[in-house]
Design a protein around this motif. Structure first.
Motif, PDB file in Angstrom:
ATOM      1  N   CYS A 128       0.854  -1.184   0.000  1.00 24.04           N
ATOM      2  CA  CYS A 128       0.000   0.000   0.000  1.00 24.04           C
ATOM      3  C   CYS A 128       0.893   1.239   0.000  1.00 24.04           C
ATOM      4  O   CYS A 128       2.042   1.178   0.445  1.00 24.04           O
ATOM      5  CB  CYS A 128      -0.943   0.013   1.197  1.00 24.04           C
ATOM      6  N   LEU A 129       0.291   2.346  -0.500  1.00 22.70           N
ATOM      7  CA  LEU A 129       1.044   3.596  -0.606  1.00 22.70           C
ATOM      8  C   LEU A 129       0.488   4.609   0.379  1.00 22.70           C
ATOM      9  O   LEU A 129      -0.718   4.605   0.668  1.00 22.70           O
ATOM     10  CB  LEU A 129       0.937   4.161  -2.035  1.00 22.70           C
ATOM     11  N   GLU A 130       1.319   5.479   0.869  1.00 26.89           N
ATOM     12  CA  GLU A 130       0.928   6.524   1.814  1.00 26.89           C
ATOM     13  C   GLU A 130      -0.193   7.385   1.207  1.00 26.89           C
ATOM     14  O   GLU A 130      -0.131   7.745   0.037  1.00 26.89           O
ATOM     15  CB  GLU A 130       2.171   7.382   2.076  1.00 26.89           C
ATOM     16  N   ASP A 131      -1.245   7.711   2.008  1.00 29.33           N
ATOM     17  CA  ASP A 131      -2.391   8.523   1.566  1.00 29.33           C
ATOM     18  C   ASP A 131      -1.989   9.963   1.280  1.00 29.33           C
ATOM     19  O   ASP A 131      -1.117  10.509   1.956  1.00 29.33           O
ATOM     20  CB  ASP A 131      -3.442   8.560   2.685  1.00 29.33           C
ATOM     21  N   THR A 132      -2.686  10.603   0.319  1.00 25.51           N
ATOM     22  CA  THR A 132      -2.506  12.044   0.085  1.00 25.51           C
ATOM     23  C   THR A 132      -3.871  12.652  -0.189  1.00 25.51           C
ATOM     24  O   THR A 132      -4.841  11.934  -0.468  1.00 25.51           O
ATOM     25  CB  THR A 132      -1.611  12.326  -1.139  1.00 25.51           C
ATOM     26  N   ASP A 133      -4.018  13.996  -0.125  1.00 20.18           N
ATOM     27  CA  ASP A 133      -5.271  14.672  -0.479  1.00 20.18           C
ATOM     28  C   ASP A 133      -5.666  14.357  -1.913  1.00 20.18           C
ATOM     29  O   ASP A 133      -6.825  14.158  -2.236  1.00 20.18           O
ATOM     30  CB  ASP A 133      -5.122  16.187  -0.311  1.00 20.18           C
ATOM     31  N   ARG A 134      -4.712  14.339  -2.797  1.00 25.69           N
ATOM     32  CA  ARG A 134      -5.019  14.105  -4.218  1.00 25.69           C
ATOM     33  C   ARG A 134      -5.465  12.673  -4.454  1.00 25.69           C
ATOM     34  O   ARG A 134      -6.356  12.412  -5.271  1.00 25.69           O
ATOM     35  CB  ARG A 134      -3.796  14.417  -5.085  1.00 25.69           C
ATOM     36  N   GLY A 135      -4.858  11.763  -3.758  1.00 26.74           N
ATOM     37  CA  GLY A 135      -5.184  10.360  -3.986  1.00 26.74           C
ATOM     38  C   GLY A 135      -4.920   9.978  -5.426  1.00 26.74           C
ATOM     39  O   GLY A 135      -3.855  10.281  -5.964  1.00 26.74           O
ATOM     40  N   ASP A 136      -5.943   9.360  -6.084  1.00 27.92           N
ATOM     41  CA  ASP A 136      -5.714   8.952  -7.475  1.00 27.92           C
ATOM     42  C   ASP A 136      -6.349   9.920  -8.478  1.00 27.92           C
ATOM     43  O   ASP A 136      -6.515   9.601  -9.646  1.00 27.92           O
ATOM     44  CB  ASP A 136      -6.203   7.517  -7.719  1.00 27.92           C
ATOM     45  N   GLY A 137      -6.718  11.134  -8.018  1.00 29.76           N
ATOM     46  CA  GLY A 137      -7.308  12.128  -8.936  1.00 29.76           C
ATOM     47  C   GLY A 137      -6.229  12.742  -9.815  1.00 29.76           C
ATOM     48  O   GLY A 137      -5.217  13.223  -9.313  1.00 29.76           O
ATOM     49  N   GLY A 138      -6.484  12.735 -11.110  1.00 31.08           N
ATOM     50  CA  GLY A 138      -5.507  13.323 -12.032  1.00 31.08           C
ATOM     51  C   GLY A 138      -6.196  13.816 -13.281  1.00 31.08           C
ATOM     52  O   GLY A 138      -7.436  13.874 -13.336  1.00 31.08           O
ATOM     53  N   PHE A 139      -5.440  14.201 -14.267  1.00 28.45           N
ATOM     54  CA  PHE A 139      -5.965  14.598 -15.582  1.00 28.45           C
ATOM     55  C   PHE A 139      -7.082  15.630 -15.464  1.00 28.45           C
ATOM     56  O   PHE A 139      -8.192  15.421 -15.946  1.00 28.45           O
ATOM     57  CB  PHE A 139      -6.450  13.375 -16.364  1.00 28.45           C
ATOM     58  N   GLY A 140      -6.832  16.737 -14.773  1.00 28.96           N
ATOM     59  CA  GLY A 140      -7.822  17.810 -14.663  1.00 28.96           C
ATOM     60  C   GLY A 140      -8.610  17.768 -13.365  1.00 28.96           C
ATOM     61  O   GLY A 140      -9.528  18.566 -13.169  1.00 28.96           O
ATOM     62  N   HIS A 141      -8.261  16.877 -12.488  1.00 29.34           N
ATOM     63  CA  HIS A 141      -8.956  16.695 -11.214  1.00 29.34           C
ATOM     64  C   HIS A 141      -9.090  18.002 -10.431  1.00 29.34           C
ATOM     65  O   HIS A 141     -10.088  18.213  -9.744  1.00 29.34           O
ATOM     66  CB  HIS A 141      -8.170  15.667 -10.390  1.00 29.34           C
ATOM     67  N   THR A 142      -8.110  18.904 -10.536  1.00 31.83           N
ATOM     68  CA  THR A 142      -8.170  20.152  -9.756  1.00 31.83           C
ATOM     69  C   THR A 142      -8.913  21.251 -10.483  1.00 31.83           C
ATOM     70  O   THR A 142      -8.997  22.369  -9.987  1.00 31.83           O
ATOM     71  CB  THR A 142      -6.750  20.658  -9.406  1.00 31.83           C
ATOM     72  N   GLY A 143      -9.478  20.977 -11.672  1.00 26.20           N
ATOM     73  CA  GLY A 143     -10.267  21.974 -12.403  1.00 26.20           C
ATOM     74  C   GLY A 143      -9.391  22.938 -13.175  1.00 26.20           C
ATOM     75  O   GLY A 143      -8.175  22.775 -13.248  1.00 26.20           O
ATOM     76  N   MET A 144     -10.067  23.982 -13.752  1.00 22.19           N
ATOM     77  CA  MET A 144      -9.364  24.902 -14.636  1.00 22.19           C
ATOM     78  C   MET A 144      -9.302  26.322 -14.079  1.00 22.19           C
ATOM     79  O   MET A 144      -8.588  27.160 -14.603  1.00 22.19           O
ATOM     80  CB  MET A 144     -10.056  24.964 -16.006  1.00 22.19           C
ATOM     81  N   GLY A 145     -10.096  26.612 -13.044  1.00 20.43           N
ATOM     82  CA  GLY A 145     -10.196  27.994 -12.560  1.00 20.43           C
ATOM     83  C   GLY A 145      -9.078  28.363 -11.622  1.00 20.43           C
ATOM     84  O   GLY A 145      -8.104  27.614 -11.469  1.00 20.43           O
TER      85      GLY A 145
END
Ligand SMILES: O=c1ccn([C@H]2C[C@H](O)[C@@H](COP(=O)(O)OP(=O)(O)OP(=O)(O)O)O2)c(=O)[nH]1
Ligand SMILES: [Mg+2]
Length: 148
Positions: A128-145
């Motif tokens: 297992c890998l250490e947890d982060t806020d981002r987790g597995d969100g990618g490819f635009g996960h944080t939006g464009m604004g």
């Protein structure tokens, strides 16, 4: 730091790759041969030199911005990777993304070379890998604004 460079037969009295301004990050690299790039063409161009980088360094071959932005002449595998243990001729893979043929003349500076440190790692396999806020969100996960 001094790095051994070997001038090959086709380089004659050509300029070596060199920094064009006092704090340039990259050395401009001249072509050792003429080459006509038709629109859409990929060509591998000789530089006429080989080198022996120390193991802790790599070289990256990047486009020259003026050639790329004004004329669509860019490095097809950018950034090209020159391994420290490579002793062959440095070659530049160019592609013409523009609409017109582009003539390269011997001696013209066609790309630039950045020397960079290399980090090598050793894998440590895990369940297992250490947890982060981002987790597995990618490819635009944080939006464009903005951040608001
Ligand atoms: O723009 C480039 C990129 C690579 N090379 C040379 C130096 C580099 O060390 C070698 C291999 O490059 P790379 O690892 O990118 O290519 P590969 O397709 O993985 O070939 P190889 O199996 O030989 O590693 O080719 C160049 O001369 N110019
Ligand atoms: Mg490789």
């Amino acid at each position: 730091m001094k790095v051994p460079i070997l001038r090959l037969q086709n380089a004659g009295d050509m300029d070596l790759p060199s920094y064009m301004t006092e704090h340039a990050a990259g050395m401009d690299i001249p072509a050792a041969e003429d080459c006509l790039l038709e629109p859409g063409d990929i060509q591998v161009i000789s530089t006429g030199f080989a080198m022996a980088l120390p193991p802790e360094l790599e070289a990256q071959i990047r486009p020259r911005s003026g050639l790329a932005i004004r004329h669509g002449i860019t490095v097809v595998n950018a950034p090209g990777t020159i391994d420290a243990d490579y002793r062959g001729e440095i070659k530049i893979g160019l592609i013409n993304l523009g609409k017109k043929p582009w003539q390269i003349r011997r001696g013209e500076r066609i790309a630039q070379m950045i020397i960079a440190p290399v980090c090598r790692i050793i894998w440590e396999e895990t369940d297992c890998l250490e947890d982060t806020d981002r987790g597995d969100g990618g490819f635009g996960h944080t939006g464009m604004g903005g951040s608001a």
